[in-house]
Every structure is written in structure tokens, then in C-alpha cells.
Design an enzyme around this catalytic site. Structure first.
Site, PDB file in Angstrom:
ATOM      1  N   ARG A 146      45.836  28.221  42.366  1.00 31.19           N
ATOM      2  CA  ARG A 146      46.702  28.902  43.336  1.00 31.19           C
ATOM      3  C   ARG A 146      45.814  29.679  44.296  1.00 31.19           C
ATOM      4  O   ARG A 146      45.056  30.540  43.862  1.00 31.19           O
ATOM      5  CB  ARG A 146      47.699  29.828  42.656  1.00 31.19           C
ATOM      6  CG  ARG A 146      48.921  30.127  43.545  1.00 31.19           C
ATOM      7  CD  ARG A 146      49.820  31.195  42.951  1.00 31.19           C
ATOM      8  NE  ARG A 146      49.160  32.472  42.989  1.00 31.19           N
ATOM      9  CZ  ARG A 146      49.251  33.412  42.028  1.00 31.19           C
ATOM     10  NH1 ARG A 146      49.985  33.201  40.968  1.00 31.19           N
ATOM     11  NH2 ARG A 146      48.606  34.549  42.139  1.00 31.19           N
ATOM     12  N   GLU A 163      42.383  35.610  47.239  1.00 32.50           N
ATOM     13  CA  GLU A 163      41.571  35.088  46.132  1.00 32.50           C
ATOM     14  C   GLU A 163      42.046  33.688  45.801  1.00 32.50           C
ATOM     15  O   GLU A 163      43.109  33.244  46.253  1.00 32.50           O
ATOM     16  CB  GLU A 163      41.694  35.969  44.882  1.00 32.50           C
ATOM     17  CG  GLU A 163      43.061  35.947  44.257  1.00 32.50           C
ATOM     18  CD  GLU A 163      43.074  36.303  42.768  1.00 32.50           C
ATOM     19  OE1 GLU A 163      42.038  36.278  42.094  1.00 32.50           O
ATOM     20  OE2 GLU A 163      44.172  36.593  42.262  1.00 32.50           O
ATOM     21  N   ASN A 169      42.799  31.368  42.382  1.00 31.00           N
ATOM     22  CA  ASN A 169      42.955  31.414  40.922  1.00 31.00           C
ATOM     23  C   ASN A 169      42.707  30.026  40.341  1.00 31.00           C
ATOM     24  O   ASN A 169      43.322  29.056  40.793  1.00 31.00           O
ATOM     25  CB  ASN A 169      44.376  31.849  40.565  1.00 31.00           C
ATOM     26  CG  ASN A 169      44.684  33.238  41.081  1.00 31.00           C
ATOM     27  OD1 ASN A 169      44.233  34.228  40.524  1.00 31.00           O
ATOM     28  ND2 ASN A 169      45.432  33.320  42.180  1.00 31.00           N
ATOM     29  N   SER A 192      50.028  31.672  37.788  1.00 33.49           N
ATOM     30  CA  SER A 192      51.393  31.783  37.275  1.00 33.49           C
ATOM     31  C   SER A 192      52.439  31.777  38.384  1.00 33.49           C
ATOM     32  O   SER A 192      52.115  31.747  39.564  1.00 33.49           O
ATOM     33  CB  SER A 192      51.521  33.042  36.423  1.00 33.49           C
ATOM     34  OG  SER A 192      51.114  34.148  37.167  1.00 33.49           O
ATOM     35  N   LYS A 230      35.457  36.128  41.229  1.00 38.11           N
ATOM     36  CA  LYS A 230      35.374  36.772  42.539  1.00 38.11           C
ATOM     37  C   LYS A 230      33.963  36.618  43.115  1.00 38.11           C
ATOM     38  O   LYS A 230      33.780  36.504  44.324  1.00 38.11           O
ATOM     39  CB  LYS A 230      35.719  38.266  42.420  1.00 38.11           C
ATOM     40  CG  LYS A 230      37.050  38.564  41.715  1.00 38.11           C
ATOM     41  CD  LYS A 230      38.213  38.380  42.630  1.00 38.11           C
ATOM     42  CE  LYS A 230      39.531  38.916  42.094  1.00 38.11           C
ATOM     43  NZ  LYS A 230      40.108  38.263  40.919  1.00 38.11           N
ATOM     44  N   LYS A 271      36.034  44.874  44.202  1.00 38.26           N
ATOM     45  CA  LYS A 271      36.640  44.061  43.125  1.00 38.26           C
ATOM     46  C   LYS A 271      35.641  43.736  42.019  1.00 38.26           C
ATOM     47  O   LYS A 271      34.540  43.262  42.297  1.00 38.26           O
ATOM     48  CB  LYS A 271      37.138  42.719  43.694  1.00 38.26           C
ATOM     49  CG  LYS A 271      38.199  42.827  44.751  1.00 38.26           C
ATOM     50  CD  LYS A 271      38.736  41.441  45.079  1.00 38.26           C
ATOM     51  CE  LYS A 271      39.805  41.518  46.147  1.00 38.26           C
ATOM     52  NZ  LYS A 271      40.392  40.182  46.410  1.00 38.26           N
ATOM     53  N   GLU A 284      40.746  39.257  36.397  1.00 35.17           N
ATOM     54  CA  GLU A 284      41.972  38.637  36.892  1.00 35.17           C
ATOM     55  C   GLU A 284      43.148  39.430  36.353  1.00 35.17           C
ATOM     56  O   GLU A 284      43.015  40.164  35.386  1.00 35.17           O
ATOM     57  CB  GLU A 284      42.097  37.199  36.371  1.00 35.17           C
ATOM     58  CG  GLU A 284      40.930  36.303  36.701  1.00 35.17           C
ATOM     59  CD  GLU A 284      40.809  36.044  38.177  1.00 35.17           C
ATOM     60  OE1 GLU A 284      41.840  36.024  38.866  1.00 35.17           O
ATOM     61  OE2 GLU A 284      39.670  35.898  38.662  1.00 35.17           O
ATOM     62  N   GLY A 285      44.281  39.228  36.993  1.00 35.09           N
ATOM     63  CA  GLY A 285      45.508  39.743  36.394  1.00 35.09           C
ATOM     64  C   GLY A 285      45.999  41.050  36.977  1.00 35.09           C
ATOM     65  O   GLY A 285      47.000  41.593  36.525  1.00 35.09           O
ATOM     66  N   ARG A 323      54.928  36.647  46.925  1.00 37.25           N
ATOM     67  CA  ARG A 323      55.059  37.897  46.188  1.00 37.25           C
ATOM     68  C   ARG A 323      55.061  39.004  47.215  1.00 37.25           C
ATOM     69  O   ARG A 323      54.205  39.021  48.105  1.00 37.25           O
ATOM     70  CB  ARG A 323      53.846  38.073  45.293  1.00 37.25           C
ATOM     71  CG  ARG A 323      54.192  38.337  43.866  1.00 37.25           C
ATOM     72  CD  ARG A 323      52.949  38.426  43.042  1.00 37.25           C
ATOM     73  NE  ARG A 323      51.818  37.747  43.652  1.00 37.25           N
ATOM     74  CZ  ARG A 323      50.585  37.800  43.179  1.00 37.25           C
ATOM     75  NH1 ARG A 323      50.322  38.499  42.106  1.00 37.25           N
ATOM     76  NH2 ARG A 323      49.602  37.159  43.774  1.00 37.25           N
TER      77      ARG A 323
HETATM   78  P1  ADP Z   1      43.606  39.746  40.727  1.00 36.45           P
HETATM   79  O1  ADP Z   1      42.723  38.687  40.151  1.00 36.45           O
HETATM   80  O2  ADP Z   1      43.643  40.991  39.934  1.00 36.45           O
HETATM   81  O3  ADP Z   1      44.959  39.202  41.087  1.00 36.45           O
HETATM   82  P2  ADP Z   1      43.219  40.010  43.607  1.00 36.45           P
HETATM   83  O4  ADP Z   1      41.959  39.745  44.339  1.00 36.45           O
HETATM   84  O5  ADP Z   1      44.307  39.038  43.820  1.00 36.45           O
HETATM   85  O6  ADP Z   1      42.852  40.173  42.067  1.00 36.45           O
HETATM   86  O7  ADP Z   1      43.713  41.463  43.993  1.00 36.45           O
HETATM   87  C1  ADP Z   1      44.932  41.995  43.493  1.00 36.45           C
HETATM   88  C2  ADP Z   1      45.823  42.439  44.626  1.00 36.45           C
HETATM   89  O8  ADP Z   1      45.124  43.380  45.449  1.00 36.45           O
HETATM   90  C3  ADP Z   1      46.262  41.339  45.581  1.00 36.45           C
HETATM   91  O9  ADP Z   1      47.396  40.680  45.090  1.00 36.45           O
HETATM   92  C4  ADP Z   1      46.542  42.135  46.847  1.00 36.45           C
HETATM   93  O10 ADP Z   1      47.811  42.756  46.791  1.00 36.45           O
HETATM   94  C5  ADP Z   1      45.477  43.214  46.805  1.00 36.45           C
HETATM   95  N1  ADP Z   1      44.270  42.780  47.553  1.00 36.45           N
HETATM   96  C6  ADP Z   1      43.224  42.102  47.059  1.00 36.45           C
HETATM   97  N2  ADP Z   1      42.306  41.848  48.008  1.00 36.45           N
HETATM   98  C7  ADP Z   1      42.787  42.375  49.147  1.00 36.45           C
HETATM   99  C8  ADP Z   1      42.295  42.458  50.493  1.00 36.45           C
HETATM  100  N3  ADP Z   1      41.116  41.944  50.837  1.00 36.45           N
HETATM  101  N4  ADP Z   1      43.060  43.093  51.413  1.00 36.45           N
HETATM  102  C9  ADP Z   1      44.250  43.637  51.066  1.00 36.45           C
HETATM  103  N5  ADP Z   1      44.764  43.596  49.818  1.00 36.45           N
HETATM  104  C10 ADP Z   1      44.042  42.981  48.862  1.00 36.45           C
HETATM  105 MG    MG Z   2      45.576  37.969  42.584  1.00 39.27          MG
END
Ligand code: ADP
Ligand code: MG
Length: 491
Positions: A132, A149, A151, A156, A313, A371, A375-376, A458
Site C-alpha cells: 500500500r 510511506e 507499506n 491493512s 523508512k 521517523k 510501522e503501525g 483515511r
Molecule cells: P507508520 O508506519 O507509523 O504508518 P507513517 O510514515 O505512515 O508511519 O506516518 C504516520 C502518519 O504520520 C501518517 O499516516 C501521516 O498522518 C503522518 N505523516 C507521516 N509523514 C508525514 C509527512 N511527511 N507529512 C505530513 N504528515 C506525515
Molecule cells: Mg503509515
């Protein structure tokens, strides 16, 4: 959409607010619709294996730019191929993660499994990726999508997101807007991912073999998983699905003569990991041993260990560096198109470039998100909190993290509905994250299946950093596609 970079608001699908009596009635219907169609979850606060709550949802679909949605859909097969090639590039994965695994124990544990599997040779040449790719529209670039990101493990919500489209269509129709339904794209995520698993099962080619789901001790997102299980069983009644925790696999699992994974007397063709992507999922060495047992087996893994590592990441950050994509994609047009979805991603390794990113983060933290290799949800550090977090780390500890430009998505306005929430719900400012599913199956030499497989949206409060649906700030949604020259949508 408005032109001011900080306050861009997408046009709503319908005019809001709704009259209170109409809002109360349609919200109550939508809640029941969700429960009755399985857009639901187990409660974390009042857990019972015997009951479900509806999953938090947005009442009316949130707007998303059509052109950008279509771009994300069209890119998915290219991203699938990219991730497949990355996963099979031992040198790239090894050098990219070299610094990270010195300080990040969890990634190091995964990498150790990878190293052991490499040393013995892969028993199973094929992998299946149910991916995803997540995006937000970025206001200051005309709402062009930027990848949040990718996945590669436990991607999910394909099951529930598929149910959200008919739910929100039902709501729009109830509100007298059936004429707008054509702007909600069909979503085949559930069938797409299910068919992917079955295609992998076909490749394994043993009629008695089963599909194994690796699960957490407690599955709150149970409907999403059961949709896959029941849908496989309904459509392909000859394929059995088992659910086991890592601990149970350790207890029951062993390898047969050809390294086939056996649970008791049942042979496993495909392993679908819905757990195993965070440290808390491994209770002891026994659980790590179970992961290794599966990785070294003949079963086709979703994901295999190299696919899992390709989704970190750190690898995402490395891919966004200039000229790296050329290693994995041949077509210059495709390289350009993928390059455009990356926003700034910076290494924090202990070297000249990493130290420069560190200084930049201290100077202008409000531009970034920090970051770790997790994940999660719930693991990132945002904006003004970054200097404090960085200053508490040693130089080497920083290499467990990456720095990323913050994406600023446009606002939408709508009603977010959650179990125990206000009735009627209040209008809130929200932002959305689009996920595009992809399926890719192949070995190091060939890709045998590669397709885009539906989407999810989402949506979270605009004031929230993260929008985890189960965590309580986010809600399930689906895109209502708008064109930038539409002027009459709010009639
Ligand atoms: P995870 O693996 O925990 O899902 P993500 O990289 O998807 O990690 O980050 C979690 C959430 O943080 C994302 O769903 C988004 O809402 C927010 N986020 C992550 N990266 C960014 C970014 N570069 N700019 C704005 N919001 C972000
Ligand atoms: Mg995410």
C-alpha cells in the site's frame, strides 16, 4: 480549491451543514449500515470477542483531486516493480541499512534473519507483495500527491475500505444526491488482494496446502482480516485459511523433508503476516525463531524478509536520493514520474550529509517530521518536538531515524463519526491520506503478476499529527473525485 497555501480548502461534495434532524437520522443509519456490513472493529476500551463497534468513519466522502487520484492509480504497477526490484537487491538493502542496524535492535533482528536466509539460499524463490503506497496532496505544489510511506507488511484496510464505498453512496443517496455517485471510484481492494493470495497459492501448486495468517494475540481490526479469510473461503472453497500467532507457530510448526512448513499435518502454501512488524509482536526468542522457521521454509511469504526490509523508512529515504531510482527502473519517463512523488527525505547517519540534516532539523524543525524504523503509527516526532528528541540521541543513535519534509494537505470539512462520539457529530476540519493497494508476485528474475488493486482513504482532524483509525484520531473514508475546474459541485 483556494490558492492560499496554508488554508487551501477543497470544495465539498455536498453543501454542509446538514439540518440537525436530517443529520441525526442519516448518521444513525450510517452507523448501523457500517456494523451490518462489517465496517467494524473490536473495541479497545470495552473489548469483547463477542461484539463489534463500527469503525470510525467520515459521513460524506471527502474530496480528493481526480487528476492526482488517477496519477496514484497509474503509478502503482511501477511502484510494485520498484519495490520488487529493491527487495531483490542484496547489496542495496545491505548498504542502506548498515548504519541503522547498528543502533536499531528490531531492524537488526530482521536483518539477521535476512542474513541467515541468504547464507543458506532462499528455499522459496517467489514472494508476494501486497503493498500500500500512501499519499497526501501537497498544497504548495498545486495539490500534487507526495508519498507518505510505502507499506510492504500487513497493509491493512483493504477489506473495510471496500465496504466504505457502498456505505457512503448509501448516505449520499439518502441525502438526495444520487446524481453524485459517479464521482466515487469503485474499489476492488478486497478482491484484488484476495486474488493475489490465491495466485500465490496456485504457484505453490499443492491442492491440500493452506493459507496461514500470522496474527497478533488480540486482533482489534478483526473484520478487515476476516473479510480476506471469508472471501477466500467463499470464492475458493477448496482453500483453507488458518490463523496463528508467532508463539503458536513456534509451538506447532516444523519443516518437512523439502522444507515445507507443517502445522501439525497441514502444509502451508502462503503465509500472510498481519503481525510481526513491530517489536511488541515478538514476546520472546521463540517468536523470532518462529519467524526464522517461516522465512527458511518453502511457503510463499507475504512479505518475505527481503520485502519486509525493503519497506523500511530508511530504504524509502535512500530511494528518494537523486539517481538511485535509475538502479531499479529503466524507463526515464517512469523515473521522472516516481521521482515527483517523493518529498525531501534526509539521512541522519553519522556522516557529513547526515550531520548537515541534523543541523537543518535543529534550525527549522517546523518543516519536518522525524521517523524511526517502525510501522503501525504513533512513533514519529513532529515539528517543534524534534530538537529535543534529537538532542537526547547520540550521533550514532540518530541513524535509526530519518528526517522528512512535512506535507501540507488541503483541508476538507465534514462529519467524523466515532463510537461514543457526539450525536449529532460536529463539522470539523480534516485532512486525508490516500492509500493505493498493489499486488506483485515474482522471483529474482521475473515478475509474474503485477497490478493495482483498489484504494483506501483515511481522514484525520486537521490538528492531529497522525490519523490512526484504531488510535482514535482518524476515520475511514473514500475519495470523492473533483476536478479543479468544477464550479458547481455544491448545489
Ligand atoms: P507508520 O508506519 O507509523 O504508518 P507513517 O510514515 O505512515 O508511519 O506516518 C504516520 C502518519 O504520520 C501518517 O499516516 C501521516 O498522518 C503522518 N505523516 C507521516 N509523514 C508525514 C509527512 N511527511 N507529512 C505530513 N504528515 C506525515
Ligand atoms: Mg503509515
Amino acid at each position: 480549491m483556494s490558492s492560499d497555501a496554508n488554508t487551501a480548502v477543497l470544495r465539498n461534495c455536498i453543501r454542509l451543514p446538514l439540518a440537525e434532524d436530517e443529520l441525526l437520522e442519516v448518521t444513525a443509519k450510517a452507523k448501523d449500515y457500517a456494523i451490518m456490513h462489517g465496517a467494524a472493529m473490536r473495541s479497545k476500551t470495552a473489548f469483547s470477542p463477542d461484539s463489534l463497534n463500527f469503525a470510525p468513519f467520515v459521513l460524506v466522502p471527502s474530496s480528493f483531486p481526480r487528476k492526482e487520484f488517477e496519477k496514484a492509480v497509474a503509478l502503482q504497477p511501477i511502484i510494485n516493480r520498484l519495490m520488487h526490484n529493491v527487495a531483490h537487491d542484496e547489496e542495496f538493502i545491505t548498504t542502506t541499512l548498515a548504519e541503522t542496524i547498528k543502533v536499531d535492535e528490531f531492524t537488526a533482528n530482521l536483518f539477521n534473519i535476512y542474513r541467515k536466509v541468504l547464507a543458506h539460499g532462499f528455499t522459496q524463490a517467489y514472494s508476494i507483495g501486497l503493498l500500500r503506497s500512501d499519499y497526501m496532496a501537497h498544497v504548495s505544489e498545486g495539490c500534487a500527491i507526495k508519498q507518505v510511506e510505502i507499506n510492504t507488511v500487513a497493509s491493512s484496510f483493504a477489506g473495510i475500505a471496500t465496504q466504505l464505498v457502498p456505505q457512503q453512496k448509501f448516505v449520499l443517496s439518502e441525502l438526495g444526491h444520487a446524481d453524485k455517485l459517479h464521482n466515487m471510484p469503485d474499489n476492488n481492494a478486497l478482491a484484488g488482494l484476495r486474488d493475489g493470495m490465491v495466485k500465490a497459492w496456485d504457484i505453490y501448486a499443492k491442492p491440500q496446502a493452506v493459507i496461514l495468517f500470522i496474527i497478533e494475540d488480540v486482533s482489534y481490526n478483526i473484520c478487515d482480516q476476516r473479510f480476506h479469510e471469508f472471501y477466500i473461503r467463499e470464492t475458493y472453497p477448496h482453500i483453507k485459511v488458518l490463523r496463528r500467532t508467532l508463539t503458536e507457530v513456534h509451538r506447532e510448526g516444523k519443516l518437512g523433508q523439502s522444507k515445507e512448513l507443517l502445522l501439525g499435518s497441514q502444509e502451508v502454501a502462503v503465509i500472510y503476516f498481519r503481525a510481526g512488524y513491530e517489536p511488541g509482536h515478538y514476546h520472546s526468542q521463540a517468536d523470532w525463531d518462529a519467524r526464522y522457521l517461516m522465512e527458511t521454509s518453502l511457503a510463499i511469504k507475504c512479505p518475505s524478509i527481503h520485502y519486509h526490509l525493503a519497506g523500511t523508512k530508511k530504504v524509502q529515504q535512500a530511494l528518494a536520493q537523486p539517481a538511485v531510482l535509475e538502479r531499479f527502473i529503466n524507463d526515464p519517463e517512469e523515473i521522472k514520474a516516481v521521482g515527483k512523488i517523493f518529498t525531501g527525505l534526509y539521512s541522519l547517519d553519522d556522516n557529513e550529509a547526515g550531520n548537515a540534516s541534523y543541523e537543518m532539523a535543529l534550525r527549522t524543525p517546523e518543516r519536518f517530521v522525524l521517523k524511526p524504523q517502525r510501522e503501525g503509527g504513533g512513533n514519529n516526532v513532529y515539528g517543534v518536538d524534534i530538537p529535543n528528541a534529537l538532542e537526547r540521541m547520540s550521533r550514532v543513535e540518530r541513524s535509526a531515524w530519518i528526517l522528512m519534509d512535512l506535507i501540507h494537505p488541503p483541508l476538507t470539512k465534514g462529519y467524523m463519526v466515532r463510537p461514543g462520539g457526539d450525536m449529532p457529530p460536529q463539522i470539523v476540519d480534516m485532512v486525508s491520506e490516500l492509500g493505493i493497494f498493489g499486488v506483485v508476485i515474482g522471483d529474482a528474475e521475473h515478475i509474474v503478476h503485477n497490478y493495482q488493486a483498489g484504494h483506501m482513504l483515511r481522514t484525520k482532524l486537521s490538528t492531529a499529527n497522525e490519523g490512526g483509525v484504531a488510535a482514535g484520531l482518524g476515520a475511514l473514508d473514500s475519495p470523492y473525485l473533483i476536478d479543479s475546474d468544477d464550479e458547481d459541485e455544491q448545489k
